[in-house]
Design a protein around this motif. Structure first.
Motif, PDB file in Angstrom:
ATOM      1  N   LEU A  18       0.859  -1.166   0.000  1.00 32.30           N
ATOM      2  CA  LEU A  18       0.000   0.000   0.000  1.00 32.30           C
ATOM      3  C   LEU A  18       0.905   1.228   0.000  1.00 32.30           C
ATOM      4  N   ARG A  19       0.471   2.279  -0.666  1.00 27.63           N
ATOM      5  CA  ARG A  19       1.221   3.526  -0.645  1.00 27.63           C
ATOM      6  C   ARG A  19       0.358   4.643  -0.091  1.00 27.63           C
ATOM      7  N   LEU A  20       0.818   5.230   0.998  1.00 26.05           N
ATOM      8  CA  LEU A  20       0.153   6.376   1.587  1.00 26.05           C
ATOM      9  C   LEU A  20       0.750   7.658   1.033  1.00 26.05           C
ATOM     10  N   SER A  21      -0.086   8.672   0.902  1.00 29.84           N
ATOM     11  CA  SER A  21       0.350   9.985   0.465  1.00 29.84           C
ATOM     12  C   SER A  21      -0.030  11.022   1.510  1.00 29.84           C
ATOM     13  N   CYS A  22       0.833  11.997   1.686  1.00 29.60           N
ATOM     14  CA  CYS A  22       0.562  13.136   2.554  1.00 29.60           C
ATOM     15  C   CYS A  22       0.776  14.396   1.736  1.00 29.60           C
ATOM     16  N   LEU A  23      -0.312  15.066   1.414  1.00 24.28           N
ATOM     17  CA  LEU A  23      -0.252  16.308   0.660  1.00 24.28           C
ATOM     18  C   LEU A  23      -0.208  17.475   1.635  1.00 24.28           C
ATOM     19  N   ALA A  24       0.852  18.257   1.578  1.00 23.47           N
ATOM     20  CA  ALA A  24       1.054  19.373   2.493  1.00 23.47           C
ATOM     21  C   ALA A  24       0.745  20.692   1.803  1.00 23.47           C
ATOM     22  N   SER A  25       0.103  21.582   2.527  1.00 19.65           N
ATOM     23  CA  SER A  25      -0.152  22.923   2.034  1.00 19.65           C
ATOM     24  C   SER A  25      -0.070  23.906   3.195  1.00 19.65           C
ATOM     25  N   GLY A  26       0.161  25.169   2.869  1.00 20.03           N
ATOM     26  CA  GLY A  26       0.230  26.195   3.891  1.00 20.03           C
ATOM     27  C   GLY A  26       1.550  26.273   4.632  1.00 20.03           C
ATOM     28  N   LEU A  27       2.538  25.530   4.192  1.00 16.21           N
ATOM     29  CA  LEU A  27       3.871  25.601   4.770  1.00 16.21           C
ATOM     30  C   LEU A  27       4.919  25.543   3.673  1.00 16.21           C
ATOM     31  N   ARG A  28       6.118  25.969   4.019  1.00 16.08           N
ATOM     32  CA  ARG A  28       7.229  25.859   3.077  1.00 16.08           C
ATOM     33  C   ARG A  28       7.728  24.420   3.107  1.00 16.08           C
ATOM     34  N   PHE A  29       7.343  23.691   2.108  1.00 16.79           N
ATOM     35  CA  PHE A  29       7.576  22.252   2.079  1.00 16.79           C
ATOM     36  C   PHE A  29       9.040  21.892   2.313  1.00 16.79           C
ATOM     37  N   ASP A  30       9.942  22.622   1.689  1.00 21.88           N
ATOM     38  CA  ASP A  30      11.358  22.282   1.780  1.00 21.88           C
ATOM     39  C   ASP A  30      11.967  22.591   3.142  1.00 21.88           C
ATOM     40  N   ASP A  31      11.268  23.344   3.978  1.00 19.31           N
ATOM     41  CA  ASP A  31      11.772  23.692   5.304  1.00 19.31           C
ATOM     42  C   ASP A  31      11.278  22.754   6.393  1.00 19.31           C
ATOM     43  N   TYR A  32      10.500  21.769   6.023  1.00 16.46           N
ATOM     44  CA  TYR A  32       9.882  20.915   7.028  1.00 16.46           C
ATOM     45  C   TYR A  32      10.294  19.463   6.898  1.00 16.46           C
ATOM     46  N   ALA A  33      10.405  18.841   8.043  1.00 11.81           N
ATOM     47  CA  ALA A  33      10.506  17.395   8.119  1.00 11.81           C
ATOM     48  C   ALA A  33       9.095  16.834   8.217  1.00 11.81           C
ATOM     49  N   ILE A  34       8.779  15.919   7.352  1.00 11.69           N
ATOM     50  CA  ILE A  34       7.427  15.382   7.271  1.00 11.69           C
ATOM     51  C   ILE A  34       7.494  13.866   7.306  1.00 11.69           C
ATOM     52  N   GLY A  35       6.600  13.283   8.051  1.00 12.77           N
ATOM     53  CA  GLY A  35       6.602  11.832   8.133  1.00 12.77           C
ATOM     54  C   GLY A  35       5.327  11.295   8.732  1.00 12.77           C
ATOM     55  N   TRP A  36       5.435  10.115   9.320  1.00  8.53           N
ATOM     56  CA  TRP A  36       4.267   9.348   9.693  1.00  8.53           C
ATOM     57  C   TRP A  36       4.356   8.783  11.094  1.00  8.53           C
ATOM     58  N   PHE A  37       3.217   8.809  11.769  1.00  5.89           N
ATOM     59  CA  PHE A  37       2.974   8.062  12.987  1.00  5.89           C
ATOM     60  C   PHE A  37       1.861   7.063  12.712  1.00  5.89           C
ATOM     61  N   ARG A  38       1.719   6.103  13.607  1.00  7.96           N
ATOM     62  CA  ARG A  38       0.577   5.211  13.539  1.00  7.96           C
ATOM     63  C   ARG A  38       0.125   4.861  14.945  1.00  7.96           C
ATOM     64  N   GLN A  39      -1.146   4.525  15.053  1.00  6.10           N
ATOM     65  CA  GLN A  39      -1.702   4.135  16.335  1.00  6.10           C
ATOM     66  C   GLN A  39      -2.733   3.034  16.125  1.00  6.10           C
ATOM     67  N   ALA A  40      -2.467   1.906  16.738  1.00  7.70           N
ATOM     68  CA  ALA A  40      -3.395   0.792  16.710  1.00  7.70           C
ATOM     69  C   ALA A  40      -4.305   0.865  17.926  1.00  7.70           C
ATOM     70  N   PRO A  41      -5.488   0.291  17.844  1.00  9.36           N
ATOM     71  CA  PRO A  41      -6.395   0.294  18.997  1.00  9.36           C
ATOM     72  C   PRO A  41      -5.733  -0.292  20.236  1.00  9.36           C
TER      73      PRO A  41
END
Length: 123
Positions: A18-41
């Motif tokens: 599966l491939r997840l996508s995260c579309l970012a807006s309202g920030l300077r994309f190149d200045d940010y570290a972006i990634g993923w968390f997860r939480q199971a029940p």
């Protein structure tokens, strides 16, 4: 306002991808570290992966190191999480999160969150 919008979740059988996508807006994309968390029940939120523009290196949790790949497409302001060989233990709500500059900040105290998207891996 900053928005992080996830897509690509769903139901997949064990061993699938599966491939997840995260579309970012309202920030300077190149200045940010972006990634993923997860939480199971019933479990604590777990940091999964992050990418930063400084060197483009992947930062990943040991549990997914060999199976997940995080990439960024600056032209699309999008971060992807390619998840291969999925296991039932990967079932969780996956959330995109961002912090300024470094993945250490993204993992420790993210500034922005997406709403989360469900990934369900069946046995």
């Amino acid at each position: 306002d900053v928005q992080l919008v996830e897509s690509g979740g769903g139901l997949v059988q064990a061993g699938g991808s599966l491939r997840l996508s995260c579309l970012a807006s309202g920030l300077r994309f190149d200045d940010y570290a972006i990634g993923w968390f997860r939480q199971a029940p019933g479990k604590e939120r777990e940091w999964v992966a992050c990418i930063e523009d400084g060197d483009g290196t992947q930062h990943k949790a040991g549990s997914v190191q060999d199976r997940f790949t995080i990439t960024a497409d600056s032209a699309k302001n999008t971060v992807y999480l390619q998840m291969n060989n999925l296991k039932p233990e990967d079932t969780a709500v996956y959330s995109c999160a961002a912090a300024l500059y470094h993945c250490a900040a993204q993992a420790g105290r993210p500034e922005y969150w997406g709403e989360g998207i469900r990934v369900t891996v069946s046995s």
